[in-house]
Design a protein around this motif. Structure first.
Motif, PDB file in Angstrom:
ATOM      1  N   ARG A  86       0.838  -1.197   0.000  1.00 56.03           N
ATOM      2  CA  ARG A  86       0.000   0.000   0.000  1.00 56.03           C
ATOM      3  C   ARG A  86       0.874   1.249   0.000  1.00 56.03           C
ATOM      4  N   THR A  87       2.095   1.091  -0.533  1.00 59.36           N
ATOM      5  CA  THR A  87       3.044   2.201  -0.429  1.00 59.36           C
ATOM      6  C   THR A  87       2.501   3.494  -1.029  1.00 59.36           C
ATOM      7  N   ALA A  88       2.027   3.411  -2.275  1.00 55.54           N
ATOM      8  CA  ALA A  88       1.565   4.634  -2.944  1.00 55.54           C
ATOM      9  C   ALA A  88       0.393   5.249  -2.181  1.00 55.54           C
ATOM     10  N   GLU A  89      -0.491   4.375  -1.693  1.00 57.22           N
ATOM     11  CA  GLU A  89      -1.661   4.881  -0.958  1.00 57.22           C
ATOM     12  C   GLU A  89      -1.227   5.574   0.336  1.00 57.22           C
ATOM     13  N   ALA A  90      -0.251   4.948   1.023  1.00 60.55           N
ATOM     14  CA  ALA A  90       0.222   5.534   2.281  1.00 60.55           C
ATOM     15  C   ALA A  90       0.904   6.877   2.023  1.00 60.55           C
ATOM     16  N   ILE A  91       1.691   6.950   0.935  1.00 58.54           N
ATOM     17  CA  ILE A  91       2.377   8.203   0.595  1.00 58.54           C
ATOM     18  C   ILE A  91       1.341   9.293   0.318  1.00 58.54           C
ATOM     19  N   GLU A  92       0.325   8.921  -0.446  1.00 60.28           N
ATOM     20  CA  GLU A  92      -0.706   9.899  -0.787  1.00 60.28           C
ATOM     21  C   GLU A  92      -1.490  10.312   0.463  1.00 60.28           C
ATOM     22  N   ARG A  93      -1.806   9.340   1.295  1.00 62.52           N
ATOM     23  CA  ARG A  93      -2.601   9.607   2.502  1.00 62.52           C
ATOM     24  C   ARG A  93      -1.944  10.649   3.401  1.00 62.52           C
ATOM     25  N   VAL A  94      -0.603  10.588   3.492  1.00 64.20           N
ATOM     26  CA  VAL A  94       0.080  11.522   4.392  1.00 64.20           C
ATOM     27  C   VAL A  94       0.512  12.803   3.682  1.00 64.20           C
ATOM     28  N   GLY A  95       0.143  12.940   2.405  1.00 64.90           N
ATOM     29  CA  GLY A  95       0.364  14.192   1.701  1.00 64.90           C
ATOM     30  C   GLY A  95       1.790  14.428   1.240  1.00 64.90           C
ATOM     31  N   LEU A  96       2.582  13.340   1.091  1.00 64.83           N
ATOM     32  CA  LEU A  96       3.904  13.504   0.466  1.00 64.83           C
ATOM     33  C   LEU A  96       3.716  13.377  -1.040  1.00 64.83           C
ATOM     34  N   THR A  97       4.375  14.241  -1.800  1.00 66.11           N
ATOM     35  CA  THR A  97       4.286  14.103  -3.255  1.00 66.11           C
ATOM     36  C   THR A  97       5.199  12.957  -3.689  1.00 66.11           C
TER      37      THR A  97
END
Ligand SMILES: Nc1ncnc2c1ncn2[C@@H]1O[C@H](COP(=O)(O)OP(=O)(O)OP(=O)(O)O)[C@@H](O)[C@H]1O
Length: 279
Positions: free
Chosen positions: A110-121
């Motif tokens: 879920r890496t991409a989802e986690a990155i997006e969830r925390v607002g990192l580009t």
């Protein structure tokens, strides 16, 4: 997942960190723990995630005793400690890859989802963490915790050290998680304003015990009623008629409240407004 701690005791040598602490966190709630320095908040969190064991009493998450099935707890509970370090040479995305591997999560995870969830580009995720700001490090820490899609999130002073904008952005992330998932979120804070903003329930810890617990509204109302009964002149004058601040003062007593580094902190200036609670 519901969390129950019953009559928990934990000592470190001569120091009693938890002294018969009992607490229930209802499933799906956003629960704030406020307390003086050394009240036992971090100790409680370490017990909740099985990183440490109570000397006496029981701790269960979702009905599972933490000391009996630590593996299941670690699978379902995401824990963000107060201080998190990352290897400087890695990018944010690589850090998440290491966490994924350590947890045995599937490669695409879920890496991409986690990155997006925390607002990192995506660009930020591909930068080395040595260049990350404090706020970005906090976000990355939260992303590592979100990877397995946990049922419970335990966050130890997640906004400590962030500037007001970073605090606000972190609050928005937590609000999104709580509105879009069924996760139970527990965090501790010295800033009453963020507990009021984010939490439906709260507990006041002092000297290793829960001194007050309930819905945020109940706690404030009870504190004001108690102060009125006692004829507290400061409260009667309206100076302390501000929700959890009065509850905190009522629960820990004037002296401890005076010494505490607990801010009334509105959500938009939580860090700037970390001031002493005046009795
Ligand atoms: N590993 C340890 N060894 C010795 N004493 C400890 C240890 N961990 C905690 N303590 C002591 O237990 C008490 C509770 O500490 P804890 O860190 O849980 O409090 P806290 O509420 O998280 O405090 P703070 O708000 O300052 O982070 C303190 O007196 C602390 O010094």
């Amino acid at each position: 997942m519901r969390i129950d701690a019953s009559d928990v005791r934990k000592t470190y040598g001569d120091v009693t960190a938890l002294d018969g602490l009992s607490l229930t966190v209802p499933s799906g709630s956003t629960f704030g723990i406020i307390g003086t320095n050394g009240a036992g908040k971090s100790t409680l969190f370490r017990l909740l995630v099985g990183h440490d064991r109570p000397d006496a009493g029981t701790v269960s998450v979702g009905g599972t005793d933490v000391t009996e099935d630590g593996r299941r707890i670690r699978e379902r509970v995401g824990y963000l400690p107060e201080h998190v370090g990352f290897p400087d040479g890695l990018t944010g995305r690589e850090v998440l890859g290491v966490h994924r591997a350590m947890r045995g999560l599937s490669k695409d995870g879920r890496t991409a989802e986690a990155i997006e969830r925390v607002g990192l580009t995506a660009d930020e995720a591909d930068r080395r963490v040595s260049g990350y700001s404090n706020g970005m490090q906090r976000r990355l820490g939260l992303a590592t915790v979100l990877l397995p899609d946990p049922d419970v999130l335990i966050l130890d002073e997640p906004t400590a050290g962030l500037d007001p904008r970073g605090v606000d952005e972190f609050h928005a992330i937590v609000e999104e998680i709580t509105s879009e998932t069924d996760a139970t979120v527990v965090f501790c804070s010295h800033v009453l304003g963020e507990v009021e903003r984010l939490c439906d329930r709260a507990a006041v810890l002092h000297d290793g015990r829960v001194r007050a617990a309930g819905s945020v509204d109940e706690l404030a109302a009870e504190a004001e009623a108690a102060a009125d009964r006692d004829g507290d002149s400061a409260t009667r004058s309206g100076r302390d008629r501000d929700g959890l601040r009065a509850a905190f003062r009522e629960a820990v007593g004037d002296d401890a409240a005076h010494d505490a580094r607990v801010g009334k902190g509105r959500a938009d200036d939580a860090t700037a407004d970390r001031e002493e609670v005046a009795p």
